[in-house]
Design a protein around this motif. Structure first.
Motif, PDB file in Angstrom:
ATOM      1  N   ALA A 283     -31.425  22.040  22.470  1.00 16.90           N
ATOM      2  CA  ALA A 283     -32.197  21.617  21.303  1.00 16.90           C
ATOM      3  C   ALA A 283     -31.799  20.202  20.901  1.00 16.90           C
ATOM      4  O   ALA A 283     -30.615  19.891  20.792  1.00 16.90           O
ATOM      5  N   LEU A 284     -32.816  19.342  20.678  1.00 20.10           N
ATOM      6  CA  LEU A 284     -32.546  17.944  20.327  1.00 20.10           C
ATOM      7  C   LEU A 284     -32.735  17.665  18.845  1.00 20.10           C
ATOM      8  O   LEU A 284     -31.798  17.339  18.133  1.00 20.10           O
ATOM      9  N   PHE A 285     -33.980  17.788  18.342  1.00 22.19           N
ATOM     10  CA  PHE A 285     -34.223  17.457  16.946  1.00 22.19           C
ATOM     11  C   PHE A 285     -35.466  18.174  16.427  1.00 22.19           C
ATOM     12  O   PHE A 285     -36.334  18.599  17.184  1.00 22.19           O
ATOM     13  N   HIS A 286     -35.513  18.314  15.082  1.00 23.22           N
ATOM     14  CA  HIS A 286     -36.689  18.864  14.415  1.00 23.22           C
ATOM     15  C   HIS A 286     -37.778  17.791  14.386  1.00 23.22           C
ATOM     16  O   HIS A 286     -37.496  16.636  14.106  1.00 23.22           O
ATOM     17  N   TYR A 287     -39.015  18.190  14.656  1.00 21.70           N
ATOM     18  CA  TYR A 287     -40.119  17.248  14.458  1.00 21.70           C
ATOM     19  C   TYR A 287     -41.120  17.760  13.424  1.00 21.70           C
ATOM     20  O   TYR A 287     -42.009  17.020  13.003  1.00 21.70           O
ATOM     21  N   TRP A 288     -40.935  19.024  12.994  1.00 23.48           N
ATOM     22  CA  TRP A 288     -41.805  19.557  11.947  1.00 23.48           C
ATOM     23  C   TRP A 288     -41.079  20.709  11.255  1.00 23.48           C
ATOM     24  O   TRP A 288     -40.401  21.494  11.920  1.00 23.48           O
ATOM     25  N   PRO A 289     -41.163  20.780   9.934  1.00 21.04           N
ATOM     26  CA  PRO A 289     -41.867  19.879   9.006  1.00 21.04           C
ATOM     27  C   PRO A 289     -41.137  18.549   8.844  1.00 21.04           C
ATOM     28  O   PRO A 289     -39.936  18.465   9.134  1.00 21.04           O
TER      29      PRO A 289
ATOM     30  N   ALA B 287     -34.393  15.722  11.725  1.00 21.87           N
ATOM     31  CA  ALA B 287     -32.947  15.518  11.938  1.00 21.87           C
ATOM     32  C   ALA B 287     -32.576  16.055  13.312  1.00 21.87           C
ATOM     33  O   ALA B 287     -33.305  16.868  13.891  1.00 21.87           O
ATOM     34  N   ALA B 288     -31.443  15.581  13.832  1.00 22.43           N
ATOM     35  CA  ALA B 288     -30.934  16.121  15.088  1.00 22.43           C
ATOM     36  C   ALA B 288     -30.435  17.538  14.864  1.00 22.43           C
ATOM     37  O   ALA B 288     -29.969  17.894  13.770  1.00 22.43           O
TER      38      ALA B 288
ATOM     39  N   GLY C 266     -40.322  28.935  11.546  1.00 29.58           N
ATOM     40  CA  GLY C 266     -41.415  27.976  11.477  1.00 29.58           C
ATOM     41  C   GLY C 266     -41.025  26.564  11.846  1.00 29.58           C
ATOM     42  O   GLY C 266     -41.905  25.709  12.042  1.00 29.58           O
ATOM     43  N   ASP C 267     -39.725  26.271  11.956  1.00 30.26           N
ATOM     44  CA  ASP C 267     -39.307  24.943  12.423  1.00 30.26           C
ATOM     45  C   ASP C 267     -39.868  24.693  13.816  1.00 30.26           C
ATOM     46  O   ASP C 267     -39.915  25.601  14.652  1.00 30.26           O
ATOM     47  N   ARG C 268     -40.252  23.448  14.058  1.00 33.00           N
ATOM     48  CA  ARG C 268     -40.678  23.043  15.402  1.00 33.00           C
ATOM     49  C   ARG C 268     -39.702  21.992  15.885  1.00 33.00           C
ATOM     50  O   ARG C 268     -39.402  21.017  15.180  1.00 33.00           O
TER      51      ARG C 268
END
Length: 341
Positions: free
Chosen positions: A327-333, A338-339, A91-93
């Motif tokens: 992959a750069l960083f999480h934007y959700w949730p 974080a990177a 579920g991470d975006r």
């Protein structure tokens, strides 16, 4: 007879300056008149346009901008499985850098080269080598919808409505020229195909990267895993399973899943032992036993959730032109902003 005095150099300069000023004023007036006329025409055109058409144009422009950014610069992805736990959760975006390894000019076909290649330990996204395309036109539509909705809508599903794994996201473990093998679940690498076998953890620590590998099976469970692999092969062949093998299989099921590559070496060995004259089974076992040779311009990605990941241990090394980004960083949730490391 009197002579007409000739103009002085200062008078010449004054005349040139005045002509230049007049020219600038004339050009400025023409530009301002054209700009004013354009605004008037645009206002008249807007007054005659239907509000719904105006909204449609605005939405279309926004979608076009999103598509361009997603295709060439930065793309949003949703993590569908547990193969990269604990680095990436279901579920991470995340946002992926599409430019770093060379962008695709056309989705699924033409890709520009880049002097920058994936480095050991980087989390990369690539085309699934086992993915069966449904056709270039439908694939293009699927990818456009996926990008335009920032990964919220995925129409690429199977008969049960589950998303098909067109893209995979794993960590680059084996580099071009490396030799990679798995010993009781631990990855060992012969860097450049020469020298001693080195533990993956040691190489990651040298790079200053966290060793995020998660294991479902403790080290002392591997003797049971070998017996459980033999039980699976015997059962599939309709053969009798010994009590020790059946007990080991039950114990492994209690510990965790036993579906993927961590047990492939033992399954291949069990199949070969049951049919030692089968050259294909012998070849498969030796390849898993002695490791994979990573070709030039290819990489061997693996999931951090090492005992529950379908990766290069199943389908082999991945070519560079199939790697789409990093992959750069999480934007959700928001709690996981974080990177990605």
């Amino acid at each position: 007879m009197s002579k007409t005095p000739s103009p002085t150099p200062s008078a010449d300069r004054s005349g040139v300056w005045q002509r230049w000023q007049h020219g600038v004023v004339a050009v400025t007036e023409r530009y301002l008149s054209w700009r004013r006329l354009r605004r008037v025409r645009r206002k008249v055109r807007m007054q005659g346009k239907h509000p719904l058409l105006d909204w449609a144009e605005a939405i279309g422009s926004a979608i076009l901008i999103v598509l361009v950014i997603n295709q060439f610069l930065l793309q949003a992805y949703r993590i569908p499985s547990e193969s990269m736990v604990p680095t990436l959760l279901v579920g991470d975006r995340i946002f992926v850098n599409k430019l770093i390894y060379g962008p695709e000019l056309i989705p699924g076909s033409i890709k520009l080269p880049s002097p920058r290649q994936p480095r050991r330990g980087e989390v990369i996204i690539f085309e699934n080598p086992t993915y069966v395309a449904v056709g270039p036109a439908l694939e293009l539509v699927q990818r456009v919808i996926y990008m335009a909705t920032l990964s919220l809508v995925n129409i690429d599903t199977d008969e049960q409505g589950r998303p098909r794994a067109h893209f995979l996201i794993k960590r680059a473990v084996g580099m071009p020229g490396d030799r990679v093998r798995v010993r009781d679940g631990d990855v060992e690498i012969m860097v450049g195909g020469a020298g001693p076998w080195r533990p993956e953890r040691e190489l990651m620590e040298e790079l200053g990267l966290p060793y995020n590998v998660r294991r479902l099976f403790p080290q002392d469970s591997y003797p049971e895993l070998r017996l459980a692999s033999m039980a699976r092969v015997r059962a599939a062949a309709g053969m009798r399973v010994s009590s020790a093998e059946a007990l080991a299989a039950e114990r492994i099921r209690e510990i965790g899943r036993a579906d993927y590559s961590y047990s492939n070496t033992w399954i291949a060995r069990a199949r070969y032992e049951l049919d030692p004259h089968n050259h294909g089974l012998a070849r498969d076992w030796r390849r898993l036993e002695h490791g994979w040779q990573v070709p030039a311009h290819a990489f061997m990605p693996m999931g951090d959730n090492r005992d529950d990941s379908r990766d290069s241990r199943d389908f082999g090394p991945v070519k560079l032109d199939k790697v789409l980004g990093r992959a750069l960083f999480h934007y959700w949730p928001p709690s996981r902003w974080a990177a990605v490391r």
